[in-house]
Design a protein around this motif. Structure first.
Motif, mmCIF file in Angstrom:
data_model
loop_
_atom_site.group_PDB
_atom_site.id
_atom_site.type_symbol
_atom_site.label_atom_id
_atom_site.label_comp_id
_atom_site.label_asym_id
_atom_site.label_seq_id
_atom_site.Cartn_x
_atom_site.Cartn_y
_atom_site.Cartn_z
ATOM 1 N N TRP A 22 0.823 -1.213 0.000
ATOM 2 C CA TRP A 22 0.000 0.000 0.000
ATOM 3 C C TRP A 22 0.854 1.258 0.000
ATOM 4 O O TRP A 22 0.503 2.253 -0.660
ATOM 5 N N LEU A 23 1.971 1.245 0.699
ATOM 6 C CA LEU A 23 2.854 2.415 0.667
ATOM 7 C C LEU A 23 3.417 2.624 -0.738
ATOM 8 O O LEU A 23 3.519 3.758 -1.214
ATOM 9 N N ARG A 24 3.778 1.548 -1.395
ATOM 10 C CA ARG A 24 4.246 1.649 -2.782
ATOM 11 C C ARG A 24 3.169 2.257 -3.670
ATOM 12 O O ARG A 24 3.435 3.145 -4.491
ATOM 13 N N HIS A 27 2.626 6.067 -2.938
ATOM 14 C CA HIS A 27 3.707 6.928 -3.419
ATOM 15 C C HIS A 27 3.831 6.903 -4.939
ATOM 16 O O HIS A 27 4.296 7.874 -5.535
ATOM 17 N N VAL A 39 -0.272 11.050 4.748
ATOM 18 C CA VAL A 39 -0.640 9.655 4.965
ATOM 19 C C VAL A 39 -0.359 9.315 6.418
ATOM 20 O O VAL A 39 0.761 9.516 6.905
ATOM 21 N N VAL A 41 -0.591 6.091 9.088
ATOM 22 C CA VAL A 41 -0.764 4.650 9.221
ATOM 23 C C VAL A 41 -0.869 4.328 10.703
ATOM 24 O O VAL A 41 0.060 4.565 11.470
ATOM 25 N N SER A 49 7.230 0.059 12.792
ATOM 26 C CA SER A 49 6.937 0.546 11.441
ATOM 27 C C SER A 49 7.936 1.607 11.000
ATOM 28 O O SER A 49 8.346 1.649 9.839
ATOM 29 N N PHE A 53 10.043 1.256 7.652
ATOM 30 C CA PHE A 53 9.574 2.042 6.516
ATOM 31 C C PHE A 53 9.898 3.530 6.593
ATOM 32 O O PHE A 53 9.702 4.247 5.605
ATOM 33 N N TYR A 57 9.885 5.877 3.266
ATOM 34 C CA TYR A 57 8.657 6.647 3.065
ATOM 35 C C TYR A 57 8.591 7.745 4.128
ATOM 36 O O TYR A 57 7.778 7.692 5.054
ATOM 37 N N VAL A 60 5.315 9.591 5.609
ATOM 38 C CA VAL A 60 4.253 8.844 6.279
ATOM 39 C C VAL A 60 4.375 9.016 7.790
ATOM 40 O O VAL A 60 5.464 8.879 8.356
#
Length: 378
Positions: A22-24, A27, A39, A41, A49, A53, A57, A60
């Motif tokens: 979902w992050l892919r 973005h 975003v 999460v 996390s 990530f 990212y 996020v």
């Protein structure tokens, strides 16, 4: 702003793979069209996390608010937790949680609230997580939000005879989409809520993108192993015998360590049985690629290793150690895996079968089409 809630953060390879997909997607396809969008999460661990990530990212925000707030983990039934969620805003339960003020403000401003997938909502293992279904349904009604769920594994889903299931029907009807990742879950929920427009029989969120093979891993034939503490396949004498007879026919044995805090007691005996065993951890499997190719073989207890390896052309066998895992592995077989089942009374077969190709049903394209529709980029 987009607010995502899910079961990742432990870490556990399958849950982290779902979040990574979902992050892919966000973005690659969403944020370039909405550059000022944020975003958030909301999952089980900010630290976990962020460690996985955060650098990849950086835009996020990882939080642990609603996902960790589930009201009665120890004794609450599925329906009790769902009903509590259904009244969280409309009945003023939020007033008992002043620590959630920032989270509620973010929720109110979200373009989409997305309950992403995994098997963390059911009546057997985690009934408290039903709170999240009720919470999002109540948020949709109270704040006029769009809420969606994707790739949910909701079985086992069992209720007492005569139990009022009306709140579950009410909750599901509030979702724009409520996608189940397997036909067992879809059919079970459909029995309860009927043919509402939200219900969708789909696939696991891991299908959003293909999983890459590890660069430079070709040319070596590997035996892949994936375990679970409950009913540990690799403690069985018949499987020990199978490994002694067949492991020498591979260039390398690789253990997929999906939940490091839970699997050390599996790995150490395997190291003694298979000198030279390589352990591939969560970070490697997520970001370095999977060292799997056609001609490899897997013995799998866990669901996402079976799913990923089968998609990459690996042959193998799986053990379903509970009804929960019967449904999970069954969904992979239904989606296209040619893995054979290992039954409780007998171990892996004497011979290794020739690898059979994954029967691709175009699941990735279907999943991305759903994602684009939900995030309004179609």
């Amino acid at each position: 702003m987009y607010y995502l809630i899910g079961g990742s953060g432990a870490p556990n390879y399958g849950d982290e793979l779902i979040l990574l997909q979902w992050l892919r997607f966000l973005h690659a396809e969403v944020l370039p069209l909405a550059s000022a969008a944020r975003v958030v999460v909301d999952n089980n661990s900010v630290a976990g996390s962020t460690a996985l990530f955060g650098q990849r990212y950086p835009g996020v925000e990882f939080v642990s608010r609603f996902k960790r707030m589930q009201p009665d983990r120890a004794k609450g039934s599925f329906m009790k937790n769902l009903v509590y969620g259904l009244g969280f805003f409309s009945r003023g339960h939020w007033r008992d949680h002043p620590e959630l003020a920032d989270a509620i403000a973010q929720l109110q401003s979200a373009r989409l609230v997305h309950l992403y997938g995994g098997g963390y909502i059911n009546t057997w293992l985690s009934p408290a997580s039903a709170f999240l279904i009720g919470l999002l349904a109540d948020a949709a009604a109270h704040f006029q939000l769009r809420v969606a769920a994707t790739g949910i594994g909701i079985t086992p889903l069992q209720f007492a005879e005569g139990e009022d299931l009306g709140p579950l029907r009410q909750a599901i009807e509030a979702f724009t989409v409520f996608e189940l990742r397997d036909t067992v879950g879809y059919n079970r929920l459909r029995q309860i809520v009927g043919d509402g427009p939200a219900l969708l029989c789909g696939q696991d969120d891991a299908f959003l993108y293909p999983v890459a093979r590890q660069t430079g891993s070709q040319g070596r034939r590997r035996l892949h192993l994936s375990g679970y503490r409950s009913g540990n396949l690799f403690e069985r004498p018949d499987v020990h015998d199978w490994l002694r007879r067949h492991a020498g026919g591979f260039d390398e044995a690789v253990y997929w360590e999906c939940a490091p805090q839970l699997e050390r007691e599996i790995v150490e005996p395997l190291r003694r049985l298979l000198p030279g065993l390589r352990v591939a951890g969560v970070r490697e499997l997520l970001f370095d690629g999977v060292p799997a190719h056609p001609g490899d073989h897997m013995l799998a207890m866990r669901y996402h290793p079976h799913l990923v390896a089968a998609r990459l052309g690996v042959s193998g066998q799986y053990l379903a150690q509970s009804v929960y895992y019967e449904h999970k592995h069954g969904a992979v077989v239904q989606a296209g895996s040619r893995f054979k089942r290992i039954h409780a009374e007998c171990g892996a077969p004497d011979t290794l079968e020739q690898p059979l190709a994954w029967r691709d049903g175009g699941w990735g394209e279907l999943k991305r089409a759903l994602a684009r529709r939900l995030y309004a980029v179609a």
